[in-house]
Enzyme design. Structure first.
Site, PDB file in Angstrom:
ATOM      1  N   CYS A  81     -31.090 -43.023 -17.115  1.00 39.22           N
ATOM      2  CA  CYS A  81     -31.031 -42.876 -18.570  1.00 39.22           C
ATOM      3  C   CYS A  81     -29.664 -42.299 -18.909  1.00 39.22           C
ATOM      4  O   CYS A  81     -28.924 -41.888 -18.011  1.00 39.22           O
ATOM      5  CB  CYS A  81     -32.141 -41.978 -19.107  1.00 39.22           C
TER       6      CYS A  81
ATOM      7  N   LYS B  71     -43.994 -44.766 -22.243  1.00 37.84           N
ATOM      8  CA  LYS B  71     -43.476 -43.408 -22.419  1.00 37.84           C
ATOM      9  C   LYS B  71     -43.594 -43.056 -23.891  1.00 37.84           C
ATOM     10  O   LYS B  71     -42.961 -43.682 -24.741  1.00 37.84           O
ATOM     11  CB  LYS B  71     -42.019 -43.369 -21.957  1.00 37.84           C
TER      12      LYS B  71
ATOM     13  N   LYS C 275     -46.516 -41.716 -19.369  1.00 35.65           N
ATOM     14  CA  LYS C 275     -46.112 -40.323 -19.548  1.00 35.65           C
ATOM     15  C   LYS C 275     -46.165 -39.928 -20.985  1.00 35.65           C
ATOM     16  O   LYS C 275     -45.825 -40.748 -21.826  1.00 35.65           O
ATOM     17  CB  LYS C 275     -44.731 -40.178 -18.909  1.00 35.65           C
TER      18      LYS C 275
ATOM     19  N   TYR D  95     -43.939 -31.157 -11.239  1.00 36.31           N
ATOM     20  CA  TYR D  95     -43.172 -29.981 -10.805  1.00 36.31           C
ATOM     21  C   TYR D  95     -44.013 -29.106  -9.881  1.00 36.31           C
ATOM     22  O   TYR D  95     -43.492 -28.195  -9.254  1.00 36.31           O
ATOM     23  CB  TYR D  95     -42.686 -29.192 -12.035  1.00 36.31           C
TER      24      TYR D  95
HETATM   25  C1  PBG Z   1     -34.933 -38.844 -19.794  1.00 33.27           C
HETATM   26  C2  PBG Z   1     -36.226 -38.250 -19.350  1.00 33.27           C
HETATM   27  C3  PBG Z   1     -37.031 -37.320 -20.009  1.00 33.27           C
HETATM   28  C4  PBG Z   1     -38.082 -37.017 -19.168  1.00 33.27           C
HETATM   29  C5  PBG Z   1     -37.927 -37.810 -18.041  1.00 33.27           C
HETATM   30  N1  PBG Z   1     -36.786 -38.573 -18.171  1.00 33.27           N
HETATM   31  C6  PBG Z   1     -36.831 -36.607 -21.291  1.00 33.27           C
HETATM   32  C7  PBG Z   1     -36.891 -37.292 -22.568  1.00 33.27           C
HETATM   33  O1  PBG Z   1     -37.244 -38.464 -22.678  1.00 33.27           O
HETATM   34  O2  PBG Z   1     -36.524 -36.619 -23.521  1.00 33.27           O
HETATM   35  C8  PBG Z   1     -39.170 -36.016 -19.461  1.00 33.27           C
HETATM   36  C9  PBG Z   1     -39.707 -35.309 -18.262  1.00 33.27           C
HETATM   37  C10 PBG Z   1     -40.387 -34.010 -18.544  1.00 33.27           C
HETATM   38  O3  PBG Z   1     -40.597 -33.575 -19.692  1.00 33.27           O
HETATM   39  O4  PBG Z   1     -40.748 -33.366 -17.551  1.00 33.27           O
HETATM   40  N2  PBG Z   1     -35.051 -39.879 -20.700  1.00 33.27           N
HETATM   41 ZN    ZN Z   2     -33.229 -40.424 -22.066  1.00 33.05          ZN
END
Ligand code: PBG
Ligand code: ZN
Length: 350
Positions: A138, A218, A271, A336
């Site tokens: 990302c 997501k 997620k 985690y």
């Molecule tokens: C990056 C990403 C995120 C997470 C995983 N990859 C953050 C977001 O989309 O803002 C979230 C992981 C977590 O909250 O543990 N895009």
């Molecule tokens: Zn991102």
């Protein structure tokens, strides 16, 4: 007469009790040996992936994250220590998130062959070739504005995250991770068409056997807050609702997963986890693909915080949530808690 009537009633009651309920579901719950025998879902360390936050250039760097007790930003020394622990615990693997020294408008450190992730992957794979190392693809950790892609003003003068230009950069990032030795390319950006574009580019670069784990369903969730503290990726304006999914939608998750599979995803991810158990179940049943769920930062932090206050039993709720996620249909869980959970699984012989 009254007496005998009373007596008669009493006999009936005893008779009913002797027959008892037609189904005694408690029989297989009476002892741990019975419960163990009929248990349907068991967690294994190989199901778990540990997320790690890698800091550039400063090998011994360690900084704890206030909103994620027990999680740190780490230089390569700490990353190697955790990699070794992950291998010893027989985890499924680790997933890396990069914290670059320099951020810019286009997130160029994300696709720098000498970038934080690329260097970390090379070092980890050199020391621990058997460890599965996944890399998150990302731009939000690398852009100065904290957005997941290229930001431009559209014709209406509104700020927009521009899809196709972003995909081009994500493709470069993914290929760069592959060349560094990533074992699993994991795009988390939610742009349209990125899985197909990344798949094509990997194939053309000699990585036709390198799998993709797509963050497919997501949701735009409030539970990513602590992660953004950890990765320094909080957007400086706006939010992620123009690319992440509306929490209210379920059928849409099936459509995006189907599209990602058609474009070449090998593993699909949902997620957050606990608020999407219904989605995990639908996806698993519909597509029968390896299905991953990310127990995100906010889920972790809620359990940690309540545990630290002695409001809940942290270890118990940790296992309960992970087991529920697996029961819902996720065979892979990013968490985690991975090392802590693996420890408990081993010591309690679960
Ligand atoms: C990056 C990403 C995120 C997470 C995983 N990859 C953050 C977001 O989309 O803002 C979230 C992981 C977590 O909250 O543990 N895009
Ligand atoms: Zn991102």
């Amino acid at each position: 007469m009254a007496h005998s009537h009373h007596h008669h009633d009493h006999d009936l009651e005893i008779e009913e009790l002797a027959i008892g309920p037609s189904s005694r579901t408690r029989r297989t719950r009476m002892t741990e040996r019975h419960r163990r025998l009929v248990r349907e879902t068991t967690l294994q360390p190989s199901n778990l992936i540990l997320p790690l936050f890698v800091v550039e250039d400063k090998p011994s760097f360690r900084k704890s994250i206030d909103s994620m007790p027990g999680v740190e930003q780490l230089g390569i020394d700490g990353i190697l220590r955790n990699s070794e622990a992950a291998l010893e615990a027989r985890l499924g693997g680790i997933i890396l998130f990069g914290i670059p020294e320099n951020k810019d408008e286009y997130g160029s450190e994300a696709y720098n062959d000498q970038g934080v992730i690329q260097n970390a992957v090379r070092q980890i794979k050199k020391r621990f070739p058997e460890l599965l190392v996944a890399t998150d693809v990302c731009l939000c950790e690398y852009t100065e504005h904290g957005h997941c892609g290229v930001v431009e003003r559209n014709r209406n003068g509104e700020i927009e995250i521009v899809n196709d230009k972003t995909v081009e950069l994500l493709v470069r990032e993914a290929v760069s991770h592959a060349e560094a030795g990533s074992d699993l390319i994991s795009p988390s950006d939610m742009m349209d068409g990125r899985i197909g574009a990344i798949r094509d580019a990997l194939d053309q670069s000699g990585f036709s056997t390198l799998p993709i784990m797509s963050y497919s369903a997501k949701y735009a969730s409030g539970l990513y807050g602590p992660f953004r503290d950890a990765a320094g990726s909080t957007p400086s304006f706006g939010d992620r609702r123009s690319h992440q999914m509306d929490v209210a939608n379920s059928d849409e998750a099936l459509r995006v997963v189907q599209r990602d599979i058609e474009e070449g995803a090998d593993i699909v991810m949902v997620k957050p986890a606990i608020s999407s158990l219904d989605i995990i179940r639908r996806i698993r049943e519909q597509f029968a693909m390896p299905t991953a769920a990310y127990q995100v930062s906010g889920e972790y932090s809620m359990i940690k915080a309540a545990g630290r206050n002695d409001w809940i039993d942290e270890e118990r709720v940790m296992l309960e949530s992970l087991t529920s996620i697996k029961r819902a249909g996720a065979s892979i869980i990013l968490t985690y808690f991975a090392l802590q959970a693996a420890d408990v699984i081993r010591s309690r012989d679960l």
